[in-house]
Design a protein around this motif. Structure first.
Motif, PDB file in Angstrom:
ATOM      1  N   LEU A 202       5.072  -5.272  -3.073  1.00 53.47           N
ATOM      2  CA  LEU A 202       5.094  -4.577  -1.795  1.00 53.47           C
ATOM      3  C   LEU A 202       5.887  -5.437  -0.816  1.00 53.47           C
ATOM      4  CD1 LEU A 202       3.361  -2.011  -1.296  1.00 53.47           C
ATOM      5  CD2 LEU A 202       1.730  -3.463  -0.133  1.00 53.47           C
TER       6      LEU A 202
ATOM      7  N   ARG B 282      11.385   4.622  -0.621  1.00 56.34           N
ATOM      8  CA  ARG B 282      11.148   3.198  -0.373  1.00 56.34           C
ATOM      9  C   ARG B 282      10.838   2.383  -1.631  1.00 56.34           C
ATOM     10  NH1 ARG B 282       5.465   1.700   2.270  1.00 56.34           N
ATOM     11  NH2 ARG B 282       5.105   3.633   3.366  1.00 56.34           N
TER      12      ARG B 282
ATOM     13  N   LEU C 270       4.202   8.993   0.620  1.00 58.38           N
ATOM     14  CA  LEU C 270       4.642   7.696   1.131  1.00 58.38           C
ATOM     15  C   LEU C 270       5.953   7.274   0.468  1.00 58.38           C
ATOM     16  CD1 LEU C 270       3.028   5.941   3.111  1.00 58.38           C
ATOM     17  CD2 LEU C 270       2.219   4.626   1.165  1.00 58.38           C
TER      18      LEU C 270
ATOM     19  N   LYS D 219       4.438  -6.467   5.394  1.00 58.73           N
ATOM     20  CA  LYS D 219       4.516  -5.632   6.595  1.00 58.73           C
ATOM     21  C   LYS D 219       3.910  -6.363   7.788  1.00 58.73           C
ATOM     22  CE  LYS D 219       5.780  -2.160   4.072  1.00 58.73           C
ATOM     23  NZ  LYS D 219       5.000  -1.959   2.882  1.00 58.73           N
TER      24      LYS D 219
ATOM     25  N   ALA E 166       0.722  -1.210  -6.375  1.00 58.56           N
ATOM     26  CA  ALA E 166       0.303  -1.971  -5.197  1.00 58.56           C
ATOM     27  C   ALA E 166      -0.205  -1.082  -4.071  1.00 58.56           C
ATOM     28  CB  ALA E 166       1.474  -2.817  -4.685  1.00 58.56           C
ATOM     29  N   LEU E 167      -0.072   0.227  -4.246  1.00 62.38           N
ATOM     30  CA  LEU E 167      -0.432   1.166  -3.174  1.00 62.38           C
ATOM     31  C   LEU E 167      -1.638   2.031  -3.519  1.00 62.38           C
ATOM     32  CD1 LEU E 167       3.167   2.442  -2.320  1.00 62.38           C
ATOM     33  CD2 LEU E 167       1.756   1.022  -0.841  1.00 62.38           C
TER      34      LEU E 167
ATOM     35  N   GLU F 226       8.493   1.308  -3.399  1.00 63.18           N
ATOM     36  CA  GLU F 226       7.486   0.255  -3.560  1.00 63.18           C
ATOM     37  C   GLU F 226       6.593   0.575  -4.763  1.00 63.18           C
ATOM     38  OE1 GLU F 226       6.588  -2.050   0.348  1.00 63.18           O
ATOM     39  OE2 GLU F 226       6.422   0.078   0.766  1.00 63.18           O
TER      40      GLU F 226
ATOM     41  N   ASN G  17      -5.152  -7.864   0.510  1.00 66.05           N
ATOM     42  CA  ASN G  17      -4.482  -6.627   0.897  1.00 66.05           C
ATOM     43  C   ASN G  17      -4.345  -5.825  -0.399  1.00 66.05           C
ATOM     44  OD1 ASN G  17      -2.926  -4.542   1.857  1.00 66.05           O
ATOM     45  ND2 ASN G  17      -1.046  -5.766   2.067  1.00 66.05           N
ATOM     46  N   PRO G  18      -5.437  -5.160  -0.800  1.00 67.46           N
ATOM     47  CA  PRO G  18      -5.425  -4.460  -2.089  1.00 67.46           C
ATOM     48  C   PRO G  18      -4.706  -3.120  -1.948  1.00 67.46           C
ATOM     49  CG  PRO G  18      -7.475  -4.017  -0.975  1.00 67.46           C
ATOM     50  CD  PRO G  18      -6.685  -4.921  -0.056  1.00 67.46           C
ATOM     51  N   PRO G  19      -4.428  -2.448  -3.067  1.00 66.23           N
ATOM     52  CA  PRO G  19      -3.936  -1.075  -2.939  1.00 66.23           C
ATOM     53  C   PRO G  19      -5.034  -0.256  -2.257  1.00 66.23           C
ATOM     54  CG  PRO G  19      -3.858  -1.837  -5.230  1.00 66.23           C
ATOM     55  CD  PRO G  19      -4.639  -2.845  -4.451  1.00 66.23           C
ATOM     56  N   TYR G  20      -4.696   0.454  -1.178  1.00 63.41           N
ATOM     57  CA  TYR G  20      -5.760   1.219  -0.486  1.00 63.41           C
ATOM     58  C   TYR G  20      -5.317   2.617  -0.073  1.00 63.41           C
ATOM     59  CZ  TYR G  20      -3.402  -0.595   3.776  1.00 63.41           C
ATOM     60  OH  TYR G  20      -2.496  -0.927   4.743  1.00 63.41           O
ATOM     61  N   VAL G  21      -4.167   3.042  -0.553  1.00 60.72           N
ATOM     62  CA  VAL G  21      -3.684   4.373  -0.178  1.00 60.72           C
ATOM     63  C   VAL G  21      -4.306   5.404  -1.118  1.00 60.72           C
ATOM     64  CG1 VAL G  21      -1.632   5.816   0.094  1.00 60.72           C
ATOM     65  CG2 VAL G  21      -1.521   3.363   0.647  1.00 60.72           C
TER      66      VAL G  21
END
Ligand code: GLN
Length: 298
Positions: free
Chosen positions: A96, A219, A214, A99, A225-226, A221, A202-206
């Motif tokens: 990722l 992008r 997204l 950010k 990781a998301l 990514e 900062n785990p995958p949290y989406v």
């Protein structure tokens, strides 16, 4: 062709209607500057001061970068670097892109650790590029920092960043799936209770359903990781449970979340036994971090 001409053509290209909105309506001038700076291997400030400087045969390479940017490919993947917490991190599509939201996580971690005496033991789970672990190790020279990720390719990037920014061997990296357990904290020779002082992640949290949206802007990514499962908290639940067991009494868990699932994550923390739960906001005022404290033994 000179810098000023190349920049103007690039901005015109990046603002055409076929370019994904986040790119077109983003920062086309800055994107062009960063890509020019990378291609010419000259600081951005130098290019600003010398618009008449020739591209010297690098026009083709630069406009190839611009063509890729016009499909949504992130500038950070094109240049291979991204600034985070004042440090320059290597990034590849295996990680990722760091950010600004995640700088909130680092800031809060440093606040938490500022009251810990001695050398705090810190574990960063889902380290990705290593931006959080490396920033913390950089800011706290006496800390003991370990970091894990499920992706070998990501760990390779993290190791490289650590070696360059804080020295090889400064951070203990371990490949693994957090759902199968967290690394043991460093042993101390005192009678004090063992355990990590801080576990940060900062785990995958989406939420899975949101991930394609997204990524629709090109992008690129890594989904790994998301994607945090149906409600985005599939990794936060085992993380909170396992972290509770491997923190020392009084230790903290600090996790980045989405603005849409921070409150639910706070409930997960509570169910795992954490006290003093705080939802923190990012620079835009959105709920971004959740932290909790493992109660003292009594
Ligand atoms: N909001 C983050 C992003 O857009 C998501 C990161 C994550 O799932 N950890 O990159």
């Amino acid at each position: 062709m000179n810098v000023s001409e190349a920049r103007a053509i690039a901005v015109r290209r990046l603002t055409q209607p076929d370019v994904p909105a986040p790119v077109r309506l983003g920062t086309p001038g800055l994107d062009a500057d960063l890509l020019l700076s990378k291609r010419l291997d000259l600081p951005r400030a130098f290019l600003m001061a010398h618009p008449e400087r020739s591209l010297d045969g690098l026009e083709g390479a630069f406009f190839a970068d611009i063509a890729r940017r016009a499909t949504g490919e992130p500038v950070a993947y094109l240049t291979g670097t991204r600034e985070f917490w004042g440090l320059s991190f290597k990034v590849t599509p295996a990680v990722l892109i760091p950010k600004p939201d995640t700088e909130t996580l680092v800031e809060r971690a440093l606040e938490i650790l500022s009251v810990f005496p001695g050398a705090p033991a810190v574990l960063d789970v889902c380290t990705g590029s290593g931006c959080v672990a490396v920033s913390l190790a950089h800011a706290l020279p006496r800390s003991l920092v370990a970091a894990t990720d499920i992706s070998a390719a990501a760990l390779e990037v993290a190791r490289e960043n650590a070696a360059r920014l804080v020295g090889a061997g400064r951070i203990a990296f371990e490949e693994g799936d957090l759902r199968e357990g967290l690394p043991a904290p460093p042993a101390t020779d005192t009678a004090a209770p063992q355990g990590w002082d801080l576990i940060v992640s900062n785990p995958p949290y989406v939420p899975s359903a949101v991930v394609p949206e997204l990524l629709a802007d090109g992008r690129m990514e890594p989904e790994l990781a998301l994607d945090g499962g149906a409600d985005g908290l599939d990794l936060v639940r085992p993380l909170a449970r396992l972290a509770f067991d491997s923190l020392r009494p009084g230790g903290r868990l600090l996790v980045e979340t989405g603005e849409y699932n921070a409150r639910e994550a706070a409930r997960v923390f509570e169910a795992c036994g954490f006290s003093d739960i705080v939802v923190g906001r990012d620079l835009e005022g959105q709920d971004r971090t959740v932290e909790g404290r493992k109660p003292d033994e009594r």
